[in-house]
Every structure is written in structure tokens, then in C-alpha cells.
Design an enzyme around this catalytic site. Structure first.
Site, short mmCIF file in Angstrom:
data_model
loop_
_atom_site.label_atom_id
_atom_site.label_comp_id
_atom_site.label_asym_id
_atom_site.label_seq_id
_atom_site.Cartn_x
_atom_site.Cartn_y
_atom_site.Cartn_z
N TYR A 111 -22.00 15.84 -2.30
CA TYR A 111 -20.38 16.08 -1.87
C TYR A 111 -19.85 17.31 -1.75
CZ TYR A 111 -15.41 16.38 -2.46
OH TYR A 111 -13.94 16.49 -2.62
N THR A 157 -11.98 21.88 -1.92
CA THR A 157 -12.17 21.69 -3.26
C THR A 157 -12.74 22.71 -4.00
OG1 THR A 157 -13.48 20.16 -5.00
CG2 THR A 157 -14.23 20.30 -2.77
N ASP A 158 -12.31 22.76 -5.31
CA ASP A 158 -13.03 23.94 -6.29
C ASP A 158 -14.28 23.54 -6.45
OD1 ASP A 158 -12.82 21.49 -7.84
OD2 ASP A 158 -11.73 22.35 -9.33
N GLU A 159 -15.09 22.39 -6.10
CA GLU A 159 -16.33 22.03 -6.48
C GLU A 159 -17.05 22.72 -5.64
OE1 GLU A 159 -17.95 18.34 -7.06
OE2 GLU A 159 -15.87 17.37 -8.09
N LYS A 174 -18.71 19.51 1.52
CA LYS A 174 -17.55 20.20 1.68
C LYS A 174 -17.62 21.80 1.89
CE LYS A 174 -13.74 18.69 0.84
NZ LYS A 174 -12.85 18.24 1.99
#
Ligand code: NAD
Ligand code: DAU
Length: 342
Positions: free
Chosen positions: A155, A130-132, A159
Site C-alpha cells: 500500500y 499519507t504519512d505511511e 502511495k
């Protein structure tokens, strides 16, 4: 080894189910094993139209349990060419309340799959990230694949940790692995805890629309099918050890998104309530996807306004899909999280 034999972890989730559908339409003779624990977010109804697909097998299985994963593979009796990991705990708000399952599934689960792959010659591992993991942006610029990993939430930390494990298994053991990082997905079958489906269901039933902070946070929206096309391209053509960003080129503030949904459904902007912010709420995400464009020939095809409009129509027409899941676990979380924001 059959050329298109694929283990898909998390195939009953939002993106996983669209990925399996795309894979079967691109390669009708693919053999697929869907490993999914069927948590609150996993829904076999997402694959109802594929119930009789001959190449698709399912095993209810926790990816963080190595014995369960090994038995599922043994029972399948096919050597996978690809293992694509879409199984995860995915909701940032839940990770604030209960981080442990995020560490177990996202970190230990990825480790278990990596170890499994280490024993399978010629397999390619695809980690859907994810971009997060990059953290938060200010008003200008965007993340590329060399941007530092600066996760803000439990989260995104889980990741980023799993991405690090994938990198280490590639470098240390020579495992053929690819990482994909996309921006915010939307489309049919997304669990209604996420912004877009939550706002659609609330607006259509006259409930309050809880916008965190002042609604100025920016997300870059990508249609789930565009994302899945990117995962498939990275799986087949990506460089071993490569990382590929997939952005939707559709940056919108949360308030713009919510206004579009309300205007389309009922016009009652007075339903919007600005509520206390999510802790460590990343302000803006934006991705530079030029590597995916040049190396994989990928680009997003779905215009956000068109995709959003079709997504609204899908939710309004498919209450038989969402009504059964707006129950026990979802209501408990909703009360705990939003109750504290009244
Ligand atoms: P989702 O929450 O809709 O689905 C997750 C799936 O994983 C569910 O079917 C669930 O049952 C399964 N699962 C959870 N724990 C498991 C375990 N221990 N063992 C086996 N299965 C388990 O998630 P999603 O939105 O489809 O996201 C899929 C992947 O894509 C995740 O890795 C997520 O981090 C990533 N991603 C999501 C987005 C997004 O906007 N939704 C954007 C970028 C990346
Ligand atoms: O960017 C990719 C990520 O997108 C994925 O990795 C995550 O799995 C996925 O959940 C999503 O994370 P976000 O936190 O960005 O998505 P969410 O739908 O929860 O929220 C989108 C934005 O809307 C975010 O800025 C928070 C805001 N929001 C969300 C909810 C649920 C609200 O203002 N009110 C809400 O009730």
C-alpha cells in the site's frame, strides 16, 4: 471556467464523502463531479444526505481507465478548476494479500488523472497521500515534508509511487499540483476493516479484539473533518508543487486506543487477543505539521478523546449504515486475514 468546479475522485469513500460535504458547505454553489468505482469500500450511503444537492454529479468510473474518465468529464460538460484524488485502495492488510489492485488504482489511476489534467489549462491537481510513505519511526522525532520516502507495505509503496508521479508531472510538464500527507484518520463512515470501527463493532457485539503484536505500535490520530479542512486549504492556498503534512497531535499506542474503546462500550478488556503481527508493521508514525500551520493557517481542532467518543456514538447509533456492508466481500477478507492469525 467556473471558479469552484471540482472533480473529486473517490467521493463515496470515507474521507472523500466528508470532503464533498465540507466543500459544499464552504462553497454552496460549487459544481462537483464525484468519480468513484464503488469498490467494496465505496458507499453511496455516505452521501445520502446530499442526494439532492444541485451542484453534485456522480459517475461510476474507474480512475485507471482513461476512456471512462474522459467520457465522464465530457458528459459532465464543465471544465474543472481542481481535480482532487482521494480514490485509492487503502487497507494495508489487503495490500499484503492482494497487491495488484493497489498498483492499478493508486499508481495507474493517479497517472490517468495526471494525464487528464495535463490537457486542461489552469487546472490544479491535489493528491491526497499519507504519512505511511515516510516509513517507520523509532521512539523519538517526527517526519517533515523533506523526510525520505521509505515505504514498507505494498500500500505505502503504491502511495509513494503516486506521489513521485505527481512530483514528476509538476516538474516536467509544469502541472499545478499539491500533495497532502495526513496521519491516521478516524470518524463516522470509516469502513469497519480499519482499527477504530472494527474495535467498536467487535466490542459492542462481544467479539474478540485482535491486536497485532504487543499493541505498542503508535499512530497519530486525526479527525477526518480536520483532515478535510486541511485538504481544502491546500487546494485553495497551497503553493504549486507544495507538500503539506497534516497530523492530529494525538499519538496513542494501539493498545491505548483499544482500551479506550472497550472501556467506553463494555469494560471487557478480556476480549483483547494479541495476534501474530502484520508483516513489515511500521512501529510509529508522527508528523510535523508546522508548514501547514504557517502557510495555510491550519491546525487540528478536534481533541482525540472527544472525537473518539462521538465516533463510538455514531457507530452505535448507525447500524443501518454498517450492517449491509458486513457481508460477502468483507467476510471473505476477514476470514482469510484473521483466520490465519488465530
Ligand atoms: P476508502 O477506502 O474509504 O475509500 C476509497 C474510495 O476510492 C472508495 O469510495 C472506492 O470506491 C474508491 N475507489 C477505489 N478504487 C477506485 C478506482 N479504481 N476508481 C475510482 N474509485 C475508486 O479510503 P479513505 O480512507 O477515504 O482514503 C482516501 C484517500 O486518503 C486515499 O488516497 C488514502 O490513501 C488517503 N489517506 C487515508 C488515510 C486514512 O487514515 N484513512 C490517511 C491518510 C491518507
Ligand atoms: O497512517 C495513515 C494510514 O492509516 C492510511 O494511509 C491508510 O489508508 C489507513 O488504512 C491507515 O493505515 P494503518 O495500517 O495505520 O491503519 P489500520 O486501521 O489498518 O491499523 C491501525 C493500527 O492498528 C496499525 O498499527 C495496525 C493495528 N491493527 C489494525 C487492525 C485492523 C491491529 O492491531 N488490529 C487490527 O485488527
Amino acid at each position: 471556467m467556473s471558479e469552484m468546479s471540482v472533480v473529486v475522485a473517490g467521493g463515496c469513500g470515507f474521507i472523500g464523502s466528508h470532503f464533498i460535504r465540507l466543500l459544499l458547505s464552504a462553497c454552496p454553489d460549487a459544481r462537483i463531479l464525484n468519480l468513484d468505482l464503488l469498490t467494496y469500500a465505496g458507499n453511496p450511503a455516505n452521501l445520502a444526505d446530499l442526494a439532492t444537492a444541485p451542484g453534485l454529479a456522480f459517475s461510476r468510473c474507474d480512475i485507471a481507465d482513461p476512456d471512462a474518465v474522459r467520457s465522464a468529464l465530457t458528459a459532465w460538460n464543465v471544465t474543472p478548476r481542481y481535480v482532487v484524488n482521494l480514490a485509492a485502495e487503502t487497507h494495508v492488510d489487503r495490500s499484503v494479500l492482494e497487491p495488484e489492485s493497489f498498483l492499478r488504482t493508486n499508481v495507474l489511476g493517479t497517472y490517468t488523472l495526471l494525464e487528464l489534467c495535463r490537457g486542461i489549462p489552469g487546472v490544479r491537481f491535489v493528491q491526497v497521500s499519507t504519512d505511511e510513505v515516510y516509513g517507520s519511526l523509532g521512539g523519538a522525532g517526527c517526519f517533515n515534508e523533506d523526510s525520505p520516502l521509505l515505504p514498507s507495505s505494498p500500500y505505502s509503496a503504491s502511495k509513494a509511487s503516486s506521489d513521485m508521479l505527481v512530483r514528476a508531472w509538476h516538474k516536467t510538464y509544469g502541472l499545478d499540483a499539491v500533495i497532502t500527507r495526513s496521519s491516521n484518520n478516524y470518524g463516522p463512515n470509516q469502513f469497519p476493516e480499519k482499527l477504530i470501527p472494527l474495535m467498536i463493532l467487535h466490542a459492542s457485539s462481544g467479539q474478540e479484539l485482535p491486536v497485532y503484536g504487543d499493541g505498542s505500535n503508535v499512530r497519530d490520530w486525526i479527525h477526518v473533518v480536520d483532515h478535510c479542512v486541511g485538504i481544502l486549504a491546500a487546494m485553495r492556498q497551497g503553493r504549486a508543487g507544495g507538500i503539506y503534512n497534516f497530523g492530529g497531535d494525538s499519538e496513542r499506542t494501539n493498545l491505548q486506543v483499544v482500551n479506550s474503546i472497550v472501556d467506553r462500550i463494555c469494560g471487557h478488556r478480556d476480549l483483547i487477543r494479541f495476534v501474530p503481527d502484520r508483516p513489515a508493521h511500521d512501529w510509529r508514525y508522527a508528523l510535523d505539521s508546522s508548514r501547514a500551520r504557517s502557510e495555510l493557517g491550519w491546525r487540528p481542532e478536534v481533541r482525540f478523546e472527544q472525537g473518539l467518543s462521538e465516533t463510538i456514538d455514531w457507530y452505535l447509533a448507525n447500524d443501518a449504515w454498517w450492517r449491509p456492508i458486513l457481508t460477502g466481500e468483507y467476510l471473505r477478507f476477514r476470514e482469510q486475514w484473521y483466520g490465519a492469525r488465530r
